[in-house]
Design an enzyme around this catalytic site. Structure first.
Site, short mmCIF file in Angstrom:
data_model
loop_
_atom_site.label_atom_id
_atom_site.label_comp_id
_atom_site.label_asym_id
_atom_site.label_seq_id
_atom_site.Cartn_x
_atom_site.Cartn_y
_atom_site.Cartn_z
N ALA A 178 2.13 -4.50 5.88
CA ALA A 178 2.70 -5.72 5.31
C ALA A 178 3.64 -5.38 4.16
CB ALA A 178 1.58 -6.64 4.83
N GLU A 195 -5.94 -0.83 2.91
CA GLU A 195 -5.97 -2.04 2.09
C GLU A 195 -6.99 -1.97 0.95
OE1 GLU A 195 -4.39 -3.37 6.10
OE2 GLU A 195 -5.89 -1.95 5.35
#
Length: 703
Positions: free
Chosen positions: A63, A127
């Site tokens: 992302a 993440e």
């Protein structure tokens, strides 16, 4: 039609090439075009299968973190919904993973039914390092592909897998012969699937990932691991998401994952970690240093001093293939230093991080000498001798005579004035501070100290070289202790004063470790050496004469030869690595308090927190105001990377913003008034802090 997608046809195949430089971050614009390209391929009856790849770029780094918290991040199509759409493809999709597939990039690859990777590809879900969990199917699809335990390990470590391990686990179906052949072999793979009549989405190897787990697996896992997580929320959320994957259908799991991701993203911990992520990318940007500035070539390095620090510094350069001359005064010290370096490499070899051949190659790059003349052709010389201005000035005066013109002369000083060191040479423009942290071959932080005469190309060369050896270089101006050690002084001062006022070493250290620091400040001095702390304070004696209580207990311990762990006694008693409280230290504190007229009382944990942390913060703000640090984020990087401040608090200045600048200022004022003459002397709010609060600011910035 497309600006971020290279869309082409290869007979019955649609090739969707992601083309958003530099790493195909899945920002909103790329998501839109990827969706459009997928729909175009899906609607074309001539297309039988789809290949997704990185067009002359890595496959996908995930992302776009710059969009987090903004409208583009949630704009349609969101990544989770886009990947649900791709995973429902009626046509086989092959992800051709070149370079890397990280975070959302790996989630994209897993949404495709099939995966092929180049031999050097790295695949992972990092993440957790940002206080997040995978939020686009990673916690649900990965356990179904490789099993719950392996998925948990990958998610909670945040570390990427190499292609061979990914193949072994079943994360990829095959490995291409080379990066150059990846796309061609991905197309061949797609045609094999069509010929075999393979389904668009093959059955998951672990369709019920919880079935193979022992009873009470998640309860036991939490009990084993939670101590390592030190109050971090994201690991618990990730564990919960994987538990859902083991107990619920995919659709339910994806919805629950989305909720848990939102919870993580809104948390102060993730905001702190994302602050550090962006701070790290800003740290290398120095006003007046243009990217086009020609750098000085560094083909050979010399290190003066073969002790623990000098040897560790030398290893950094040997590790990247740069020859190093290691200078010592005596043969015994030189031999001991080289032997210690070899021992460090042998430990790495035993752990499988180095081959024996690599070990010998690195040792062959190290040349020991007793003669300064052997430094004559070095491009960079780093002095790592005793922390004494007199000794260092002698070294630099000698270097001025023997080193070639244009050689960079660097000091590894941790506190001393780099400008004074440079002044004893005829080339102050070539002098810079390179403050490595011990152990220098391990610790990532590198304070790059710019003197008033340091040439721009010297600074730029040092910053680039720091990155090349795997460090995080942070620029500091010249002052006592630079950024890190200057802030350490008031932080440690309050801890030592609190001992006299009634706190115990164990209480002070516990408050700090409960906050998340790796160790308390008093334990840290026992580890580093109380004698080292005493010597570092020596230049400050004249200034400190106005406060007879200043670090008085530490000075007493020094006088008694209680240097900490290395002598078996310091603030604590040591039996090997085991630490015990020492009643003698408490009695010593009571005696000194009586001699100094300090009233002892019960000290609360809150007061310990506030006085130690607020003065740490206050000094950081003052450093920013003086221009010693370029930005608040640089200060936070120094303390998280070099001093064990918890990353999930974002560093001292980010933590101050979380607490509220007004609260910090009011706390300093309160203790300043409460502590009388001591408070008047030491607890002076930084003018910048006062200005920020007066202006109603919530963020720390000099502007």
């Amino acid at each position: 039609m497309y600006t971020l997608i290279d869309y082409s046809l290869d007979n019955e195949l649609a090739l969707i090439g992601l083309s958003r430089a530099p790493v195909n971050a899945l920002g909103h614009a790329l998501r839109l075009e990827l969706q459009a390209a997928f729909r175009q391929a899906s609607a074309d009856p001539a297309i039988k299968a789809i290949v997704v790849y990185g067009h002359n770029l890595p496959f996908c780094a995930g992302a776009d973190i710059a969009e987090f918290g903004g409208a583009d991040f949630t704009a349609t199509p969101g990544l989770p919904d886009l990947l649900i759409e791709l995973a429902a493809s009626a046509k086989p999709m092959v992800a051709a993973v070149g370079g890397l597939a990280l975070g959302g990039g790996l989630e994209l690859a897993m949404a495709c039914g099939y995966r092929i990777a180049e031999p050097k590809a790295r695949l992972g879900l990092p993440e957790i390092t940002l206080g997040l969990i995978p939020g686009a199917g990673g916690t649900q699809r990965l356990p179904r592909l490789i099993g719950a335990e392996a998925a948990l390990e990958a998610i909670l470590s945040g570390q990427p897998l190499n292609a061979a391990r990914a193949l072994e686990l079943g994360l990829v179906d095959r490995i291409a012969s080379s990066a150059a052949e990846l796309l061609g072999e991905a197309c061949a793979f797609a045609r094999e699937l069509l010929q075999a009549g393979a389904p668009a989405q093959p059955a998951c190897p672990y369709a019920a990932p919880g079935a193979a787990l022992p009873e009470n697996f998640f309860t036991d896992y939490t009990a084993r691991k939670s101590g390592q997580w030190k109050g971090q929320a994201a690991p618990h959320l990730a564990l919960e998401a994987v538990r859902i994957a083991c107990e619920q259908p995919l659709e339910v799991g994806l919805q629950r994952e989305s909720e848990l991701f939102a919870e993580a993203m809104d948390s102060p911990q993730s905001k702190a970690l994302r602050h550090l992520f962006f701070a790290e990318r800003e740290a290398g940007k120095v006003p007046g240093i243009d990217a086009s500035l020609p750098l000085r070539p560094i083909r050979k390095v010399a290190v003066i001093g073969a002790g623990t620090m000098g040897g560790g510094i030398a290893m950094n350069f040997a590790n990247i293939g740069i020859p190093v001359v290691l200078l010592e005064q005596k043969r015994e010290a030189l031999d001991r230093g080289l032997a210690h370096i070899r021992k460090n490499y042998e430990i790495s070899a035993k752990r499988g991080k180095l081959s024996q051949e690599q070990l010998e190659q690195r040792m062959a790059l190290l040349f020991g000498t007793l003669e300064y003349a052997d430094l004559a052709d070095a491009d960079l010389v780093i002095e790592a001798v005793f922390e004494s201005m007199e000794v260092k000035r002698q070294v630099f005066a000698t270097l001025d005579e023997v080193c070639k013109p244009g050689a960079i002369l660097a000091s590894n000083t941790s506190t001393l004035d780099v400008d004074q060191i440079a002044a004893c040479t005829r080339r102050p423009q070539d002098v810079i501070g390179l403050h490595f942290f011990s152990p220098a071959n391990v610790m990532r932080l590198l304070e790059v100290v710019r003197g008033k005469a340091t040439a721009p190309d010297v600074l730029a060369t040092a910053l680039k070289l720091g990155k090349q050896i795997g460090k995080l270089p942070v620029v500091s101006g010249v002052c006592y202790g630079f950024i890190g050690n200057r802030m350490l002084e008031p932080y440690a001062r309050e801890a030592h004063r609190l001992l006299l006022e009634g706190a115990t070493p164990a209480q002070i250290d516990r408050v700090l470790t409960d906050l998340g620091l790796n160790m308390g400040v008093l334990s840290m001095y026992d580890l580093v050496g109380i004698d080292v702390g005493y010597l570092i304070r020596t230049p400050l004696r004249a200034m400190l004469a106005q406060d007879p209580s200043y670090c008085r207990l530490a000075d007493e311990l020094y006088a008694l030869g209680r240097y900490g762990q290395k002598s078996g006694r310091g603030m604590y008693i040591y039996e090997g690595r085991e630490r015990h409280d020492d009643p003698e230290v408490l009695a010593m504190a009571e005696r000194l308090a009586a001699e100094l007229g300090i009233q002892r009382r019960v000290i609360s944990d809150q007061e310990i927190h506030d006085r130690c942390l607020f003065m740490l913060i206050n000094e950081g703000i003052q450093i920013l105001d003086e221009g010693i640090a370029l930005r608040a984020g640089d200060i936070d990087l120094v303390w998280t990377c070099g001093y064990g401040f918890p990353t999930w608090l974002g560093g001292p200045l980010h933590y101050a913003e979380h607490l509220g600048l007004e609260r910090v200022l009011n706390g300093i004022r309160q203790y300043r008034e409460q502590l009388g003459a001591y408070g008047e002397l030491w607890l002076q709010p930084a003018p910048l802090l006062e200005r920020l609060v007066a202006a109603g600011k919530t963020r720390i910035s000099k502007d």
